[in-house]
Design a protein around this motif. Structure first.
Motif, PDB file in Angstrom:
ATOM      1  N   GLN A  20      56.733  -7.194  29.795  1.00  0.00           N
ATOM      2  CA  GLN A  20      55.560  -6.678  29.090  1.00  0.00           C
ATOM      3  C   GLN A  20      54.333  -6.660  29.993  1.00  0.00           C
ATOM      4  O   GLN A  20      53.519  -5.747  29.926  1.00  0.00           O
ATOM      5  N   SER A  21      54.184  -7.697  30.824  1.00  0.00           N
ATOM      6  CA  SER A  21      53.085  -7.692  31.788  1.00  0.00           C
ATOM      7  C   SER A  21      53.248  -6.520  32.742  1.00  0.00           C
ATOM      8  O   SER A  21      52.282  -5.879  33.150  1.00  0.00           O
ATOM      9  N   LEU A  22      54.519  -6.233  33.082  1.00  0.00           N
ATOM     10  CA  LEU A  22      54.810  -5.110  33.953  1.00  0.00           C
ATOM     11  C   LEU A  22      54.443  -3.793  33.269  1.00  0.00           C
ATOM     12  O   LEU A  22      53.956  -2.868  33.915  1.00  0.00           O
ATOM     13  N   ASN A  23      54.659  -3.718  31.937  1.00  0.00           N
ATOM     14  CA  ASN A  23      54.281  -2.510  31.196  1.00  0.00           C
ATOM     15  C   ASN A  23      52.783  -2.253  31.316  1.00  0.00           C
ATOM     16  O   ASN A  23      52.358  -1.110  31.489  1.00  0.00           O
ATOM     17  N   LEU A  24      51.991  -3.305  31.227  1.00  0.00           N
ATOM     18  CA  LEU A  24      50.542  -3.155  31.338  1.00  0.00           C
ATOM     19  C   LEU A  24      50.140  -2.658  32.722  1.00  0.00           C
ATOM     20  O   LEU A  24      49.351  -1.728  32.859  1.00  0.00           O
ATOM     21  N   SER A  25      50.676  -3.300  33.736  1.00  0.00           N
ATOM     22  CA  SER A  25      50.325  -2.892  35.095  1.00  0.00           C
ATOM     23  C   SER A  25      50.857  -1.497  35.398  1.00  0.00           C
ATOM     24  O   SER A  25      50.189  -0.696  36.076  1.00  0.00           O
ATOM     25  N   SER A  26      52.047  -1.189  34.870  1.00  0.00           N
ATOM     26  CA  SER A  26      52.627   0.145  35.088  1.00  0.00           C
ATOM     27  C   SER A  26      51.817   1.209  34.366  1.00  0.00           C
ATOM     28  O   SER A  26      51.623   2.317  34.882  1.00  0.00           O
ATOM     29  N   ALA A  27      51.351   0.871  33.149  1.00  0.00           N
ATOM     30  CA  ALA A  27      50.536   1.810  32.377  1.00  0.00           C
ATOM     31  C   ALA A  27      49.247   2.127  33.130  1.00  0.00           C
ATOM     32  O   ALA A  27      48.834   3.293  33.243  1.00  0.00           O
ATOM     33  N   TYR A  28      48.631   1.092  33.670  1.00  0.00           N
ATOM     34  CA  TYR A  28      47.373   1.289  34.394  1.00  0.00           C
ATOM     35  C   TYR A  28      47.607   2.105  35.657  1.00  0.00           C
ATOM     36  O   TYR A  28      46.842   3.029  35.958  1.00  0.00           O
ATOM     37  N   GLU A  29      48.676   1.770  36.371  1.00  0.00           N
ATOM     38  CA  GLU A  29      48.964   2.477  37.625  1.00  0.00           C
ATOM     39  C   GLU A  29      49.295   3.949  37.351  1.00  0.00           C
ATOM     40  O   GLU A  29      48.832   4.849  38.066  1.00  0.00           O
ATOM     41  N   ALA A  30      50.072   4.200  36.293  1.00  0.00           N
ATOM     42  CA  ALA A  30      50.461   5.581  35.968  1.00  0.00           C
ATOM     43  C   ALA A  30      49.238   6.428  35.616  1.00  0.00           C
ATOM     44  O   ALA A  30      49.096   7.563  36.071  1.00  0.00           O
ATOM     45  N   GLN A  31      48.339   5.881  34.781  1.00  0.00           N
ATOM     46  CA  GLN A  31      47.148   6.654  34.417  1.00  0.00           C
ATOM     47  C   GLN A  31      46.238   6.852  35.617  1.00  0.00           C
ATOM     48  O   GLN A  31      45.579   7.876  35.750  1.00  0.00           O
ATOM     49  N   ASN A  32      46.243   5.852  36.514  1.00  0.00           N
ATOM     50  CA  ASN A  32      45.400   5.941  37.701  1.00  0.00           C
ATOM     51  C   ASN A  32      45.865   7.066  38.624  1.00  0.00           C
ATOM     52  O   ASN A  32      45.054   7.688  39.317  1.00  0.00           O
ATOM     53  N   ARG A  33      47.165   7.347  38.564  1.00  0.00           N
ATOM     54  CA  ARG A  33      47.737   8.400  39.403  1.00  0.00           C
ATOM     55  C   ARG A  33      47.826   9.725  38.649  1.00  0.00           C
ATOM     56  O   ARG A  33      48.289  10.723  39.193  1.00  0.00           O
TER      57      ARG A  33
END
Length: 409
Positions: A20-33
């Protein structure tokens, strides 16, 4: 074996939390890109998982991502077209994300970061409210405005947005003939010194109709205090004095207002017209005529003054006609003939003013003519009656044809 089971369960729990922590970081990284579809998938998972659904960071990211999605949809980009089918109500999710953030961010960790999104989401709700208002969906409009107001009020610097939304909601309430709701939306505008005459005039009329003199006078007082140079405020204050039967104070109020309008002839003429109306209501015909003439001297091509003067003579003609009809049939003083002659003279005098009012409306552009159609009908009706009374058959026929066409279309 039991010990091993406990250890394995602990490892599974840690993996889940890590995922779930990975989901948060992945969500942020995906939107950032710029990969918003992927970001949406990641943040949606985090939003429902027990480990992260109560985290303020989750709802900050959710707000960020859905607002970016909204931007793509509104700009009709290639990605936006795909996202529109996935989340057409993105702004609802964005709003709910803000509300969840507010609930869970007890320490205000993300307040500064999330605040810029309040105006963005609120404006989307306002635009939606305005769209349904134009379709006369007034209840729906008020509901959307309520949401916009709530989110505008959460941030700083949104006073103007909030005021405009309250005004739209009040207009919708008026359209729905919900007077209680009109008061609910317009009273906060009075308190925040909103600069719009219709708010004060509407509230004053509502309280006046409710026979709530206290609140009617309070609205007029506040209007004049907030906008001392506004002639509409002066006139409303005069009406407030009249509610209490204080003709002297009403006149004093308008006279004071006139003295402040030497550099604004149109405003001065409007106030003189209001003064004439007070004299007319008080039965002081000569003084009313004097005030109307002063207004006409400033600008003879006005609707309000010409219609007011026409009505003044028309009503006086009717009064004299009624008085003539009340004369004893056996009276030999000639009073009946005298009153009938005076009545006809007043009717005749009124005709030129009604015609001047009609000429003013006829000189407007098409939009102005449409807005004044009701006024035109009133003038034609009055002029038709006048011509009938004084025996002007040709004038009657012309006016009657125009009146009939307007009222039967």
């Amino acid at each position: 074996m039991k010990k091993l089971t406990v250890v394995m369960a602990f490892i599974a729990m840690c993996l889940t939390a890590g995922a779930q922590s990975l989901n948060l970081s992945s969500a942020y990284e995906a939107q950032n890109r710029g990969y918003l579809k992927k970001a949406k998938g990641y943040i949606d998972q985090a939003a429902v998982h027990e480990q992260t659904k109560a985290e303020p960071q989750t709802w900050f990211y959710s707000t960020l991502i859905y607002c970016k999605i909204g931007g793509e949809i509104q700009n009709k980009t290639k990605q936006g077209k795909e996202l529109a089918s996935l989340c057409p109500d993105w702004y609802r999710t964005a709003y709910q994300s803000v509300m969840n953030w507010k609930q869970f961010d007890k320490d205000g960790e993300y307040t500064e970061k999330i605040s810029p999104f309040f105006a963005y989401i609120g404006n989307v709700y306002y635009d939606s409210a305005y769209a349904v208002y134009k379709r006369n969906q007034f209840e729906r409009c008020m509901s959307l405005c309520d949401t916009a107001i709530s989110i505008f009020n959460m941030g700083q610097g949104n006073k103007q947005n909030t005021q405009v939304t309250y005004y739209l909601a009040g207009a919708a309430a008026s359209g729905a003939k919900d007077n209680a709701a009109v008061k609910k939306y317009y009273n906060p505008l009075v308190q925040s010194k909103y600069d719009n005459d219709e708010v004060y005039k509407t509230l004053f009329a509502l309280y006046k109709n409710d026979k709530d003199t206290v609140n009617a006078v309070k609205i007029a007082n506040t209007f004049r205090k907030n906008f001392p140079n506004n002639i509409e405020a002066d006139q409303l204050m005069a009406q407030a004095y009249l509610l209490n039967g204080n003709m002297e104070k009403a006149m004093e109020c308008l006279t004071s207002a006139i003295s402040k309008q030497d550099t604004n002839p149109q405003a001065k003429a409007s106030l003189l017209c209001a003064v004439a109306g007070l004299y007319d209501n008080a039965g002081q015909f000569d003084k009313a005529v004097e005030s109307y003439n002063q207004a006409l001297a400033i600008d003879p091509k006005q609707y309000a003054v010409n219609y007011g003067m026409g009505s003044l003579y028309y009503n006086r003609a009717v009064d004299k006609l009624n008085a003539a009809n009340d004369v004893d049939p056996n009276d030999e003083t000639g009073l009946y003939d005298k009153l009938r002659a005076e009545s006809n003279e007043c009717f005749s005098n009124s005709s030129k003013y009604f015609q001047a009012a009609i000429d003013y409306i006829d000189g407007l552009d098409e939009k102005g003519k449409k807005l004044n159609e009701g006024n035109l009908i009133s003038c034609l009706y009055a002029l038709r009656t006048v011509y009938s009374r004084i025996g002007n058959a040709e004038g009657f026929q012309a006016v009657n044809e125009r009146y009939t066409k307007l009222t039967t279309e």
